[in-house]
Write a protein that holds these residues in place. Structure first.
Motif, PDB file in Angstrom:
ATOM      1  N   THR A 188      40.353 -18.206  34.321  1.00 30.70           N
ATOM      2  CA  THR A 188      40.983 -17.913  33.345  1.00 30.70           C
ATOM      3  C   THR A 188      40.743 -17.894  32.179  1.00 30.70           C
ATOM      4  OG1 THR A 188      43.462 -18.793  34.215  1.00 30.70           O
ATOM      5  CG2 THR A 188      43.239 -19.064  32.001  1.00 30.70           C
ATOM      6  N   ASP A 244      46.247 -12.138  33.346  1.00 28.59           N
ATOM      7  CA  ASP A 244      45.696 -13.496  34.122  1.00 28.59           C
ATOM      8  C   ASP A 244      46.375 -13.260  35.612  1.00 28.59           C
ATOM      9  OD1 ASP A 244      43.324 -15.052  34.775  1.00 28.59           O
ATOM     10  OD2 ASP A 244      44.666 -16.206  33.945  1.00 28.59           O
ATOM     11  N   ASP A 245      46.115 -13.038  36.856  1.00 23.96           N
ATOM     12  CA  ASP A 245      46.304 -13.863  37.987  1.00 23.96           C
ATOM     13  C   ASP A 245      47.016 -11.869  38.529  1.00 23.96           C
ATOM     14  OD1 ASP A 245      45.324 -16.079  38.722  1.00 23.96           O
ATOM     15  OD2 ASP A 245      46.016 -17.186  37.564  1.00 23.96           O
ATOM     16  N   ARG A 343      37.586 -26.604  39.208  1.00 20.91           N
ATOM     17  CA  ARG A 343      38.714 -27.662  38.635  1.00 20.91           C
ATOM     18  C   ARG A 343      39.192 -29.101  39.191  1.00 20.91           C
ATOM     19  NH1 ARG A 343      43.060 -24.157  39.822  1.00 20.91           N
ATOM     20  NH2 ARG A 343      42.492 -23.052  37.713  1.00 20.91           N
TER      21      ARG A 343
END
Ligand code: ADP
Ligand code: MG
Length: 477
Positions: A188, A244-245, A343
């Motif tokens: 992202t 995205d995704d 993350r």
């Protein structure tokens, strides 16, 4: 002479400094910039939404007292959250955070308001009837820039392909550019970076970042409202479409159909398409073959788990961006301990900052260890050979690379043997692997090292102390 708001803010800081631990002061107050005082409203700039929330949660009472002392009971406070100039059409956009409202009620005496924000709320994507030239909110987050994206072996191909696309959208062979990785490795972030860079390079191009779920929901709404054509039209106007995704398209045949249509139109018109997914195109399940074959037209590049050096660089970048200082050993420890996912590593960093402030403690290695223990307990975590080498070398004050050197100096041989001994004892690695990582030795050398250390523990008192000390350092793991 100082400007009035600077002087007032200095005075407020003095009060705050007297009332909270130095570390918290440095973390949360030093990065704040006073912007102005107008109509008894003091505006301060904070580096991120997280900062704003933290201050509202933990320091608003103290802050409000200090402000009233300086500016009188009617004073008000406004926050401005710093964002880079990537979304000029959004300047002055104002949004109320729930915490802001909650706290302004709680602290009636001082109302707080937030001026600028980088909320990810989705605007209605459709053309507003009667407007010729539409303004599309790109939905790009300014902090996800190339500047803030640390380059490493793990992401070199994807990053440079992304950079090339941003220099020449729609005109490279990388169309679509397909970025894939497991979660938390920067997809992202990279997508936003490309979008931001396109806007920098070509302010007139229409860039849109959209999550696949948003895309799907917009499509479903358009079917429900019978304005499917508007939906398709809107997407056909985009110059750089970032989705995205896309694994979430799996099994959604209708949405895949409409995306196929949009994809073809954009591609034929040399518009750039950038996609991300948690798997490479060949492994995506539940996708129409004709769509999958399109995904393979351009370039598919993956992001891998960053190595230790890159992880440290990422943490340092985040700290710097937030204006926060932390001892190097703590940063290194975080990077050593969390080695699966960026993350999670960032999550640990934020918890650590939060813990330190909450308990009014300095950010020390000890605190980091305790916190990390709680943080990663659930995930299986094994101490690494790398970490053992680091602890051993630190203990003897040796540079880390001597372990892998050819030298036969006694103290270095000893450090190497200790690293092997602890690696055997504390990790599940084979003798071969341990040898390979400790100076490229074979398994017999490792076995010999283990025996030697065991012998020395029994015969040499000083040596036994070394082993116990190092053991203690490693056991906090
Ligand atoms: P994904 O989309 O792959 O799940 P994200 O892009 O959301 O991952 O990344 C998770 C977090 O890690 C983000 O805060 C991002 O800024 C950070 N991150 C990942 N890779 C890097 C990198 N190379 N440099 C700086 N930050 C990174
Ligand atoms: Mg993502």
């Amino acid at each position: 002479m100082k400007k009035k708001h600077v002087e007032v803010w200095d005075n407020i800081l003095k009060v705050i400094k007297d009332n909270i631990p130095l570390q918290s002061f440095k973390t949360w107050f030093e990065p704040i910039v006073p912007l102005k005082i107008e109509n008894n409203i003091l505006t301060i700039q904070v580096p991120s939404p997280f900062f704003y929330e933290w201050i509202e949660e933990h320091y608003i009472t103290l802050l409000s007292k200090a402000i009233k002392k300086e500016l009188g009971p009617a004073a008000r406070l406004e926050y401005s959250i710093y964002i880079e100039k990537s979304r000029p059409e959004k300047e002055g956009y104002s949004i109320k955070y729930p915490t802001s409202q909650k706290n302004s009620v709680k602290n009636k005496a001082i109302t707080t308001k937030i001026n600028v924000d980088n909320s990810k709320e989705i605007p209605n994507p459709f053309i507003i009837p009667g407007l010729k030239k539409i303004q599309v909110d790109s939905q790009l987050v300014a902090s996800y820039s190339f500047d803030n994206f640390v380059e490493g072996d793990c992401n070199r191909l994807a990053r440079s392909a992304g950079w090339a696309v941003a220099e020449n959208p729609g005109k490279t062979a990388f169309n679509p550019l397909f970025i894939y990785s497991q979660t938390g490795l920067g997809k992202t972030h990279l997508l936003h970076a490309i979008g931001l860079q396109v806007k920098n390079n070509f302010p007139n191009l229409t860039v849109l970042y959209v999550q696949t779920e948003q895309f799907m929901n917009q499509f479903i709404d358009s079917v429900r409202n019978n304005n499917q054509n508007d939906f398709v039209h809107f997407y056909k106007m985009i110059d750089v479409l970032i989705l995205d995704d896309i694994q979430f398209l799996a099994g959604k045949e209708k949405t895949q159909d409409v995306f196929f249509h949009i994809f073809n139109f954009l591609h034929q018109n040399n518009k750039q398409i950038i996609l991300s997914s948690d798997k490479p195109p060949v492994e995506l399940q539940g996708m129409e073959p004709r769509l999958l074959s399109r995904f393979k037209w351009g370039l598919a590049a993956d992001l891998q788990v960053p190595d230790l050096e890159t992880r440290i660089a990422i943490l340092q970048k985040k700290l710097y961006a937030n204006g926060i200082e932390m001892p190097d050993e703590v940063v290194e420890y975080l990077a050593y301990s969390i080695n699966t996912n960026v993350r999670e590593m960032e999550g640990a960093l934020i918890s650590l900052m939060a813990q330190a402030s909450l308990n009014k403690k300095e950010i020390t290695l000890d605190l980091a260890r305790k916190m990390i223990d709680k943080f990663v307990k659930s995930t299986s975590r094994e101490i690494s050979i790398d970490y053992i080498q680091k602890v051993v070398c630190d203990y003897f004050n040796l540079p880390l690379d001597v372990i892998n050197s050819k030298t036969r100096k006694r103290e270095i041989v000893q450090a190497r043997q200790l690293a092997m001994y602890f690696s055997k004892k504390l990790t599940k690695n084979s003798l071969n692997t341990i040898g390979l990582h400790c100076g490229n030795k074979d398994h017999a050398t490792v076995l010999h090292a283990v025996k030697t250390v065991n012998n020395l523990i029994e015969t040499d008192k000083q040596f036994r102390v070394y082993v116990e000390d190092i053991d203690k350092k490693l056991k906090v793991f």
